[in-house]
Motif scaffolding. Structure first.
Motif, mmCIF file in Angstrom:
data_model
loop_
_atom_site.group_PDB
_atom_site.id
_atom_site.type_symbol
_atom_site.label_atom_id
_atom_site.label_comp_id
_atom_site.label_asym_id
_atom_site.label_seq_id
_atom_site.Cartn_x
_atom_site.Cartn_y
_atom_site.Cartn_z
ATOM 1 N N MET A 188 0.827 -1.203 0.000
ATOM 2 C CA MET A 188 0.000 0.000 0.000
ATOM 3 C C MET A 188 0.862 1.255 0.000
ATOM 4 O O MET A 188 0.806 2.093 0.902
ATOM 5 N N GLY A 189 1.703 1.379 -1.031
ATOM 6 C CA GLY A 189 2.537 2.557 -1.194
ATOM 7 C C GLY A 189 1.949 3.511 -2.211
ATOM 8 O O GLY A 189 1.259 3.092 -3.146
ATOM 9 N N ALA A 190 2.216 4.818 -2.038
ATOM 10 C CA ALA A 190 1.739 5.856 -2.955
ATOM 11 C C ALA A 190 0.221 5.774 -3.154
ATOM 12 O O ALA A 190 -0.293 5.960 -4.251
ATOM 13 N N VAL A 191 -0.487 5.495 -2.069
ATOM 14 C CA VAL A 191 -1.939 5.396 -2.121
ATOM 15 C C VAL A 191 -2.527 6.735 -1.684
ATOM 16 O O VAL A 191 -2.379 7.139 -0.530
ATOM 17 N N ASN A 192 -3.209 7.418 -2.592
ATOM 18 C CA ASN A 192 -3.785 8.728 -2.295
ATOM 19 C C ASN A 192 -5.317 8.731 -2.295
ATOM 20 O O ASN A 192 -5.931 9.584 -1.648
ATOM 21 N N ARG A 193 -5.914 7.828 -3.047
ATOM 22 C CA ARG A 193 -7.371 7.771 -3.164
ATOM 23 C C ARG A 193 -7.775 6.310 -3.329
ATOM 24 O O ARG A 193 -7.185 5.584 -4.135
ATOM 25 N N VAL A 194 -8.766 5.880 -2.547
ATOM 26 C CA VAL A 194 -9.158 4.478 -2.538
ATOM 27 C C VAL A 194 -10.684 4.358 -2.557
ATOM 28 O O VAL A 194 -11.397 5.271 -2.135
ATOM 29 N N ARG A 195 -11.155 3.225 -3.044
ATOM 30 C CA ARG A 195 -12.586 2.931 -2.944
ATOM 31 C C ARG A 195 -12.810 1.979 -1.785
ATOM 32 O O ARG A 195 -12.257 0.878 -1.756
ATOM 33 N N VAL A 196 -13.611 2.420 -0.833
ATOM 34 C CA VAL A 196 -13.920 1.645 0.362
ATOM 35 C C VAL A 196 -15.300 1.024 0.208
ATOM 36 O O VAL A 196 -16.241 1.688 -0.242
ATOM 37 N N SER A 197 -15.411 -0.252 0.569
ATOM 38 C CA SER A 197 -16.695 -0.951 0.550
ATOM 39 C C SER A 197 -16.920 -1.597 1.911
ATOM 40 O O SER A 197 -15.997 -2.172 2.490
#
Length: 284
Positions: A105-114
């Motif tokens: 989980m590197g360079a993670v700026n925007r994610v979709r959460v469910s």
């Protein structure tokens, strides 16, 4: 079960959800909703830095393995306070937590959460269900977790299934740290989890606790921060069971043992009082 997914345009607002939680105190049914919630969420660098500080994580360029719980918290709150969810949020007990890091989980700026709930089961003290959370990006799944929750007083037919984690490796002391009286309030500020049982002795007594107790997910995060040298960045599953609450303030000792890519852990305090047990394993 086929999930009826609802996509939100933005993260829910927590103050209104806390008001909704405070006014719902009754069990209204014994069937879980088949609806789930999804939302794209931005990673706030300042909030992430504050979380690392409270939980003891160094900044290695990766999201801490427990941080997706923070990104999902508002969505979980909305799901668990919806009209079709049958159990009151206040009073739910967090029994165990299993997470899987699927990709680094590197360079993670925007994610979709469910988020969704499933697997309603009878328990000796009521009923349990799993709060299931997943995290993904444009390339696919990054992380997933199940938090097993207990609602006391629910009556379901069937025999309870007990989940037991036994350490199979010899354990030795890895770390020792203090859980100060204000850690519940400090963790609440970075997580959004202002459950009264964690904030002060006065608010905890309203729910039958003689003193405030530490958040279970803070204990897990603080443990994984101490085990960072033993854990791979991905293709990893970490499972813990929460035992006796950690009353604040306290001092705790982490015992662990690693054998190759696997390991067992145990969190205790004075008198061998056991607060958390667990293990980490590579994903098949």
């Amino acid at each position: 079960m086929i999930t009826d997914w609802h996509t939100l345009n933005r993260e829910p607002s927590l103050p209104g959800l806390y008001l909704r939680a405070a006014t719902r105190r009754k069990i209204t049914g014994t069937t879980l909703p088949d609806s789930g919630l999804r939302c794209w969420v931005d990673v706030d660098p300042q909030r992430l830095a504050a979380y690392r500080n409270v939980c003891g994580y160094a900044d290695n360029g990766l999201l801490p393995p427990t941080y997706p719980h923070i990104l999902a918290f508002a969505l979980q709150m909305q799901l668990l306070t919806a009209k079709d969810f049958p159990f009151p949020l206040l009073g739910l007990i967090h029994l165990s937590n299993r997470l899987r890091v699927l990709r680094p989980m590197g360079a993670v700026n925007r994610v979709r959460v469910s988020v969704q709930v499933q697997n309603l089961q009878p328990h000796a003290k009521g009923a349990t269900f799993d709060l299931v959370t997943t995290l993904g990006d444009q390339l696919g799944s990054l992380w997933e977790a199940e938090s097993r929750m207990l609602c006391r007083g629910v009556k379901l037919e069937g025999e309870p299934l007990e989940q037991v984690l036994d350490s199979t490796l010899p354990l030795s002391e890895v770390a020792h740290w203090k859980a100060p009286s204000d850690i519940g309030r400090r963790y609440a500020r970075v997580s959004g989890d202002y459950n009264p049982i964690h904030l002060s002795a006065a608010s905890a007594r309203l729910f039958g606790f003689p003193s405030a107790i530490a958040h279970g997910l803070w204990l897990k995060a603080r443990t994984l921060a101490a085990l960072v040298d033993h854990l791979p960045a991905a293709s990893l599953e970490i499972m813990v069971q929460f035992k006796k609450p950690v009353r604040l303030p306290s001092e705790v000792t982490l015992l662990a043992s690693a054998a190759g890519s696997s390991g067992d852990l145990r969190l205790i305090s004075a008198g061998e009082l056991e607060h958390m047990t667990g293990h980490w394993r590579p994903l098949a």
